[in-house]
Design a protein around this motif. Structure first.
Motif, mmCIF file in Angstrom:
data_model
loop_
_atom_site.group_PDB
_atom_site.id
_atom_site.type_symbol
_atom_site.label_atom_id
_atom_site.label_comp_id
_atom_site.label_asym_id
_atom_site.label_seq_id
_atom_site.Cartn_x
_atom_site.Cartn_y
_atom_site.Cartn_z
ATOM 1 N N VAL A 2 15.013 -10.423 1.830
ATOM 2 C CA VAL A 2 13.411 -9.961 1.652
ATOM 3 C C VAL A 2 13.528 -9.745 3.218
ATOM 4 C CG1 VAL A 2 11.212 -9.872 2.090
ATOM 5 C CG2 VAL A 2 12.857 -10.896 0.072
ATOM 6 N N GLN A 3 13.595 -8.153 3.299
ATOM 7 C CA GLN A 3 13.497 -7.255 4.930
ATOM 8 C C GLN A 3 11.682 -6.949 4.673
ATOM 9 O OE1 GLN A 3 16.420 -4.317 4.868
ATOM 10 N NE2 GLN A 3 17.297 -5.551 6.392
ATOM 11 N N LEU A 4 11.373 -7.692 5.939
ATOM 12 C CA LEU A 4 9.534 -6.726 6.470
ATOM 13 C C LEU A 4 9.443 -6.235 7.650
ATOM 14 C CD1 LEU A 4 8.007 -11.022 5.773
ATOM 15 C CD2 LEU A 4 8.187 -9.142 3.957
ATOM 16 N N VAL A 5 8.729 -5.189 7.173
ATOM 17 C CA VAL A 5 8.571 -4.446 8.991
ATOM 18 C C VAL A 5 7.383 -4.160 8.556
ATOM 19 C CG1 VAL A 5 8.517 -2.337 9.479
ATOM 20 C CG2 VAL A 5 10.483 -3.231 7.729
ATOM 21 N N GLU A 6 6.787 -5.128 10.227
ATOM 22 C CA GLU A 6 4.875 -4.609 10.626
ATOM 23 C C GLU A 6 4.925 -3.452 10.862
ATOM 24 O OE1 GLU A 6 6.443 -8.833 11.141
ATOM 25 O OE2 GLU A 6 6.716 -6.644 11.738
ATOM 26 N N SER A 7 3.474 -2.186 10.446
ATOM 27 C CA SER A 7 2.925 -1.721 11.221
ATOM 28 C C SER A 7 1.868 -1.583 11.781
ATOM 29 C CB SER A 7 3.254 -0.473 10.652
ATOM 30 O OG SER A 7 3.042 -0.742 9.207
ATOM 31 N N GLY A 8 0.619 -1.122 12.208
ATOM 32 C CA GLY A 8 -0.346 -0.959 12.549
ATOM 33 C C GLY A 8 -1.793 -1.257 13.566
ATOM 34 N N GLY A 9 0.000 -2.192 14.706
ATOM 35 C CA GLY A 9 -0.659 -2.701 16.028
ATOM 36 C C GLY A 9 -1.372 -1.504 16.868
ATOM 37 N N GLY A 10 -2.057 -1.992 18.012
ATOM 38 C CA GLY A 10 -1.714 -0.960 18.892
ATOM 39 C C GLY A 10 -2.814 -1.517 19.756
ATOM 40 N N LEU A 11 -3.891 -0.632 20.722
ATOM 41 C CA LEU A 11 -4.879 -1.309 21.447
ATOM 42 C C LEU A 11 -5.894 -0.601 20.574
ATOM 43 C CD1 LEU A 11 -5.756 -1.969 24.395
ATOM 44 C CD2 LEU A 11 -5.458 0.796 25.531
ATOM 45 N N VAL A 12 -6.936 -1.389 21.284
ATOM 46 C CA VAL A 12 -8.626 -1.306 21.049
ATOM 47 C C VAL A 12 -9.341 -2.535 21.787
ATOM 48 C CG1 VAL A 12 -7.791 -3.674 19.507
ATOM 49 C CG2 VAL A 12 -10.104 -1.206 18.576
ATOM 50 N N GLN A 13 -10.646 -1.312 22.040
ATOM 51 C CA GLN A 13 -11.724 -1.939 22.303
ATOM 52 C C GLN A 13 -12.335 -3.197 20.992
ATOM 53 O OE1 GLN A 13 -14.495 0.644 23.748
ATOM 54 N NE2 GLN A 13 -13.020 1.236 25.394
ATOM 55 N N ALA A 14 -12.602 -4.685 22.693
ATOM 56 C CA ALA A 14 -13.368 -5.566 21.716
ATOM 57 C C ALA A 14 -14.094 -5.646 20.890
ATOM 58 C CB ALA A 14 -13.726 -6.437 22.943
ATOM 59 N N GLY A 15 -14.509 -5.915 19.678
ATOM 60 C CA GLY A 15 -15.289 -5.369 18.808
ATOM 61 C C GLY A 15 -15.122 -4.741 17.536
ATOM 62 N N GLY A 16 -13.814 -4.017 18.125
ATOM 63 C CA GLY A 16 -13.324 -2.729 16.902
ATOM 64 C C GLY A 16 -12.390 -3.060 15.722
ATOM 65 N N SER A 17 -11.951 -3.087 15.300
ATOM 66 C CA SER A 17 -11.266 -2.901 14.364
ATOM 67 C C SER A 17 -9.410 -2.417 14.098
ATOM 68 C CB SER A 17 -11.792 -2.242 12.858
ATOM 69 O OG SER A 17 -12.762 -3.331 12.846
ATOM 70 N N LEU A 18 -8.861 -2.881 13.673
ATOM 71 C CA LEU A 18 -7.764 -2.486 12.696
ATOM 72 C C LEU A 18 -6.528 -3.192 11.879
ATOM 73 C CD1 LEU A 18 -5.070 -3.231 16.375
ATOM 74 C CD2 LEU A 18 -6.312 -1.201 15.573
ATOM 75 N N ARG A 19 -5.978 -2.531 10.952
ATOM 76 C CA ARG A 19 -5.704 -2.905 10.099
ATOM 77 C C ARG A 19 -3.984 -3.051 9.877
ATOM 78 N NH1 ARG A 19 -5.427 -1.493 3.950
ATOM 79 N NH2 ARG A 19 -3.890 -0.190 4.113
ATOM 80 N N LEU A 20 -2.939 -4.513 9.557
ATOM 81 C CA LEU A 20 -1.965 -4.636 9.907
ATOM 82 C C LEU A 20 -1.327 -4.281 8.352
ATOM 83 C CD1 LEU A 20 -1.244 -7.083 12.505
ATOM 84 C CD2 LEU A 20 -1.939 -4.553 13.103
ATOM 85 N N ALA A 23 5.358 -4.640 4.887
ATOM 86 C CA ALA A 23 5.964 -3.553 4.417
ATOM 87 C C ALA A 23 7.565 -4.741 4.131
ATOM 88 C CB ALA A 23 6.300 -2.418 4.781
ATOM 89 N N ALA A 24 7.558 -5.035 2.435
ATOM 90 C CA ALA A 24 8.819 -6.009 2.078
ATOM 91 C C ALA A 24 10.153 -4.697 0.983
ATOM 92 C CB ALA A 24 8.418 -7.015 1.283
ATOM 93 N N SER A 25 11.149 -4.516 1.660
ATOM 94 C CA SER A 25 12.251 -4.716 0.485
ATOM 95 C C SER A 25 12.446 -5.835 -0.370
ATOM 96 C CB SER A 25 13.106 -4.065 1.430
ATOM 97 O OG SER A 25 13.492 -5.535 1.845
ATOM 98 N N GLY A 26 12.681 -5.029 -0.911
ATOM 99 C CA GLY A 26 13.366 -5.732 -2.606
ATOM 100 C C GLY A 26 12.646 -6.131 -3.496
ATOM 101 N N ARG A 27 13.404 -6.863 -4.564
ATOM 102 C CA ARG A 27 12.228 -6.872 -5.754
ATOM 103 C C ARG A 27 11.413 -7.912 -6.253
ATOM 104 N NH1 ARG A 27 16.390 -4.432 -10.151
ATOM 105 N NH2 ARG A 27 16.868 -1.830 -8.997
ATOM 106 N N THR A 28 11.143 -8.926 -4.395
ATOM 107 C CA THR A 28 10.886 -10.205 -5.373
ATOM 108 C C THR A 28 9.797 -10.737 -4.270
ATOM 109 O OG1 THR A 28 12.029 -10.771 -3.823
ATOM 110 C CG2 THR A 28 13.003 -11.124 -5.804
ATOM 111 N N PHE A 29 9.386 -9.596 -3.733
ATOM 112 C CA PHE A 29 7.564 -9.278 -3.127
ATOM 113 C C PHE A 29 6.703 -10.486 -3.842
ATOM 114 C CE2 PHE A 29 4.965 -8.726 0.621
ATOM 115 C CZ PHE A 29 3.718 -7.835 -0.339
ATOM 116 N N SER A 30 6.686 -9.838 -4.750
ATOM 117 C CA SER A 30 5.443 -10.760 -5.701
ATOM 118 C C SER A 30 5.724 -12.143 -5.855
ATOM 119 C CB SER A 30 5.568 -10.246 -7.278
ATOM 120 O OG SER A 30 6.051 -9.914 -7.883
ATOM 121 N N SER A 31 7.295 -12.687 -5.519
ATOM 122 C CA SER A 31 7.776 -14.051 -5.753
ATOM 123 C C SER A 31 7.724 -15.475 -4.496
ATOM 124 C CB SER A 31 9.293 -14.198 -5.741
ATOM 125 O OG SER A 31 9.531 -13.566 -6.715
#
Length: 122
Positions: A2-20, A23-31
């Protein structure tokens, strides 16, 4: 494998929100249960949250409980971490990882992404 790639990071002020995203490659993610960990310079990787293969069970670190929400979409081979009410102490590199079981120890995870930086300013 399984290969995994994160995204969505960044700079935010205290009290703010982010969503990371993880994404996974391959057919076995649900395993795999999928987890989020975070690491600051000079320290080990700390457990943040984990979600079971079907998404029916989740666990959170006490430090993020009530503020972060982990979820997954097996049809899209993607996992998410919604982070609300962010604090400066949440600043870290965030990693996603895959495990055969619902575990909180980093050593138990087989596959890791490259990490994404989250910085929360005060």
């Amino acid at each position: 494998q399984v290969q995994l790639v994160e995204s969505g990071g960044g700079l935010v002020q205290a009290g703010g929100s982010l969503r990371l995203s993880c994404a996974a490659s391959g057919r076995t993610f649900s395993s795999y249960a999928m987890g989020w960990f975070r690491q600051t310079p000079g320290k080990g990787r700390d457990f943040v949250a984990v979600i079971s293969r079907t998404g029916g069970s989740t666990l959170y670190a006490d430090s993020v409980k009530g503020r972060f929400t982990i979820s997954r979409d097996n049809a899209k081979n993607t996992m998410y971490l919604q982070m609300n009410s962010l604090k400066p102490e949440d600043t870290a590199v965030y990693y996603c990882a895959a495990s055969r079981s619902l575990l909180v120890m980093a050593v138990s995870y087989e596959y890791w992404g490259q990490g994404t930086q989250v910085t929360v300013s005060s």
